[in-house]
Design a protein around this motif. Structure first.
Motif, PDB file in Angstrom:
ATOM      1  N   UNK A  28      -1.261  -3.336   7.428  1.00  4.86           N
ATOM      2  CA  UNK A  28      -1.194  -3.055   6.109  1.00  4.86           C
ATOM      3  C   UNK A  28       0.069  -3.652   5.292  1.00  4.86           C
ATOM      4  N   UNK A  52       6.391   9.872   8.175  1.00  4.95           N
ATOM      5  CA  UNK A  52       5.102   9.888   8.236  1.00  4.95           C
ATOM      6  C   UNK A  52       4.414   9.526   9.262  1.00  4.95           C
ATOM      7  N   UNK A  53       4.397  10.345  10.453  1.00  4.07           N
ATOM      8  CA  UNK A  53       4.091   9.966  11.815  1.00  4.07           C
ATOM      9  C   UNK A  53       2.486   9.559  11.858  1.00  4.07           C
ATOM     10  N   UNK A  54       1.855   9.636  10.600  1.00  5.35           N
ATOM     11  CA  UNK A  54       0.460   9.422  10.900  1.00  5.35           C
ATOM     12  C   UNK A  54       0.195   7.980  11.122  1.00  5.35           C
ATOM     13  N   UNK A  55       1.257   7.044  10.704  1.00  8.41           N
ATOM     14  CA  UNK A  55       0.808   5.616  10.909  1.00  8.41           C
ATOM     15  C   UNK A  55       1.184   5.092  12.153  1.00  8.41           C
ATOM     16  N   UNK A  56       0.702   3.788  12.680  1.00  8.99           N
ATOM     17  CA  UNK A  56       0.884   3.487  13.799  1.00  8.99           C
ATOM     18  C   UNK A  56       2.092   2.194  13.542  1.00  8.99           C
ATOM     19  N   UNK A  70       2.725  14.083   0.753  1.00 13.16           N
ATOM     20  CA  UNK A  70       1.528  14.124   0.726  1.00 13.16           C
ATOM     21  C   UNK A  70       0.576  15.109   0.707  1.00 13.16           C
ATOM     22  N   UNK A  96       5.573  12.911   4.446  1.00 14.08           N
ATOM     23  CA  UNK A  96       4.410  13.733   4.628  1.00 14.08           C
ATOM     24  C   UNK A  96       4.349  14.909   3.763  1.00 14.08           C
ATOM     25  N   UNK A 105      -1.718   2.268   7.114  1.00 15.27           N
ATOM     26  CA  UNK A 105      -1.985   3.060   8.440  1.00 15.27           C
ATOM     27  C   UNK A 105      -1.270   2.319   9.625  1.00 15.27           C
ATOM     28  N   UNK A 106      -1.153   0.932   9.415  1.00 11.15           N
ATOM     29  CA  UNK A 106      -0.701   0.160  10.285  1.00 11.15           C
ATOM     30  C   UNK A 106       0.484  -0.660   9.976  1.00 11.15           C
ATOM     31  N   UNK A 140       0.861  -1.401  -0.023  1.00 15.08           N
ATOM     32  CA  UNK A 140       0.114   0.122   0.077  1.00 15.08           C
ATOM     33  C   UNK A 140       0.837   1.216  -0.046  1.00 15.08           C
ATOM     34  N   UNK A 141       0.376   2.463  -0.852  1.00 11.10           N
ATOM     35  CA  UNK A 141       1.139   3.531  -0.690  1.00 11.10           C
ATOM     36  C   UNK A 141       1.171   4.221   0.659  1.00 11.10           C
ATOM     37  N   UNK A 142       0.106   4.243   1.385  1.00  6.89           N
ATOM     38  CA  UNK A 142      -0.092   4.959   2.526  1.00  6.89           C
ATOM     39  C   UNK A 142      -0.278   4.134   3.599  1.00  6.89           C
TER      40      UNK A 142
END
Lengths: 75, 423
Positions: B197, B163-167, B268, B265, B139-140, B135-137
């Motif tokens: 992911x 990309x700090x948005x992901x866990x 994005x 980030x 989440x997990x 996956x490009x972005x």
């Protein structure tokens, strides 16, 4: 495991809407509707990216329990 | 003669065996040597010799231990063995009872690597068609590596920076030593149930022996079976492991894996901004088109001068009126002319003419009827030929020397056929 839509899905949806808008074979009313939706997604994604303070980092134990994990602790 | 000082072979052998077995140093021996004379018994026991340049020792490895070997021993292979030394009473030979055996030397590892690579490649484990999309972005993100060391630090710091948005979920694993491979396998399976992911599997650089767990068949198969896409990141750029071949994507280093795994980030944000610009542009274009259309309507001459519309209609009505007038006049006029024509008709004024014309027609008819009389044809000099009172129509019905009658207008000639010429 997740309630909210994943970021990537939102971005894909946004891309789709923009492409539909650019195609131009939709009437003005639907265009405005799509544009409103696109702007909502833009704002959501933007906020989501900018508001993130702490990157969530966990360690998973053998029994599937998770605990906070940070590299600083291990150094 | 006192026979009692003579020992039996059995007694001596038992004594020697006791000496061997009671020696601490011989209970666990680490030996390095080359396999020769290897025989694999049907029971699974291995019989072979270990030798170096000048000496040799017999060796046996029982099936229970031999089954656990991660490689296939062959003659000429250099090995490291662990075992005890004891005496085999039947032959009186001392030998090493091998409990564990490792391949010795990089040469052997390369052989094993190439063997496994060829085997798995043949099975199709490296086929592109099995590669899952990363996956490009995500989440997990799952991370399987040692919980300490450079690898996890590089991966986490890169993800956090980009990309700090992901866990991220770390599944701490042994990445080196004999237990590493089974531990990696169990972590791969655990991670696969975590709705991730993508999984990064890796470790930092090291010698080929250090990286060896990533060349183990069980690890390769666990990677292949994972439903979650896997990015492998083992060692340095130059290190290739079996895990790299079977993974969905190979990263040169752990840092590289993190970079491949998450976007930057700022990229994005730029992308989102581009979507914003594109959407606005598209809508503006739409609105502009609609506005131009509206302007065109507004600019319409009639709309701005409604009286024109009325004047046009008035003119139209006038022209219709004119047409109707003309038409009525024409009709009336026409009928007048027709009446005059009728009045002027010659026949009506001269009814006798009509009668005399009919008389003439009767004469003509009589003449036509006469023309149709066959006999009247004779008037013009033609003749009719009769055979027994029937008109001859074809030469075919006439025979030679036959008597015929030729009829003319004023009499008959009796003739005899002297010749027939068919046309």
């Amino acid at each position: 495991m997740e309630k909210k839509k994943k970021f990537e899905e939102k971005l894909k949806e946004l891309e789709k809407i923009v492409e539909e808008l650019e195609k131009g074979d939709i009437d003005l009313d639907s265009s405005i509707e799509k544009y409103t939706k696109a702007m909502k997604l833009v704002k959501e994604c933007d906020t989501e990216l900018k508001k993130v303070e702490e990157q969530i980092s966990k360690i998973v134990l053998e029994n599937n329990e998770t605990k906070d994990f940070s590299i600083e602790e291990t150094e | 003669m006192n026979n009692s000082k003579y020992l039996t072979i059995t007694a001596l052998t038992k004594y020697l065996k006791y000496k061997f077995d009671s020696d601490e140093n011989l209970r666990q021996v680490f030996l390095r040597g080359e396999i020769s004379n290897l025989k694999i018994h049907s029971t699974g026991h291995l019989y072979f010799s270990l030798k170096d340049e000048t000496s040799k020792i017999n060796a046996i490895m029982f099936a229970t231990n031999a089954r656990r070997l991660p490689f296939k021993p062959v003659d000429g292979m250099n090995v490291l063995v662990t075992g005890r030394i004891s005496v085999y009473e039947t032959t009186g030979n001392y030998q090493i009872y091998v409990e564990d055996m490792l391949e010795d030397g990089i040469g052997n590892l390369y052989i094993a690597f190439e063997q496994l690579k060829a085997k798995l490649s043949k099975e199709g484990l490296f086929d592109q068609k099995y590669k899952k999309e990363i996956p490009k972005i995500p989440s997990r993100i799952g991370i399987i590596t040692a919980p300490t060391g450079a690898a996890i630090r590089d991966i986490l710091s890169t993800i956090k920076r980009r990309f700090p948005l992901c866990e991220t979920y770390l599944f701490p694993a042994l990445v080196q030593g004999a237990n590493a491979a089974p531990d990696i396998v169990s972590k791969l399976r655990q991670a696969d149930t975590f709705d991730l992911d993508v999984i990064i599997l890796g470790r930092g650089g090291g010698s080929i022996e250090d990286l060896w767990a990533f060349n183990e068949e069980i690890v390769a198969r666990a990677i292949f079976e994972s439903k979650t896409p896997i990015i492998s990141a083992v060692g340095h750029e130059v290190d290739f492991t079996i895990a790299d071949f079977v993974s969905d994507l190979r990263a040169p280093t752990p840092t590289g894996a993190a970079e491949m795994c998450v976007p930057n980030i700022s990229d994005v944000l730029t992308q989102i901004n581009n979507y914003n610009i594109r959407a606005t542009k598209a809508l503006n274009k739409k609105v502009e088109i609609a506005r131009v259309a509206l302007d065109n309507i507004k600019a319409n001459y009639i709309l701005n001068n409604p009286i024109i519309m009325y004047e046009n209609k008035k003119q139209l009505i006038d022209s219709y009126l004119e047409k109707i007038k003309t038409f009525i006049f024409y009709k009336v006029n026409n009928y007048g002319i027709k009446l005059d024509n009728i009045k002027a008709n010659y026949i009506l004024n001269h009814p006798k003419e009509l009668y005399s014309k009919k008389e003439m027609n009767l004469d003509n008819l009589i003449t036509k009827l006469e023309l149709l009389n066959p006999l009247s044809v004779l008037k013009r000099g033609y003749t009719l030929t009769y055979q027994n009172d029937k008109i001859v129509k074809s030469i075919k019905s006439i025979k030679l020397d036959e008597n015929l009658v030729v009829k003319l207008i004023d009499g008959n000639i009796k003739v005899n056929v002297v010749g027939i010429e068919v046309k």
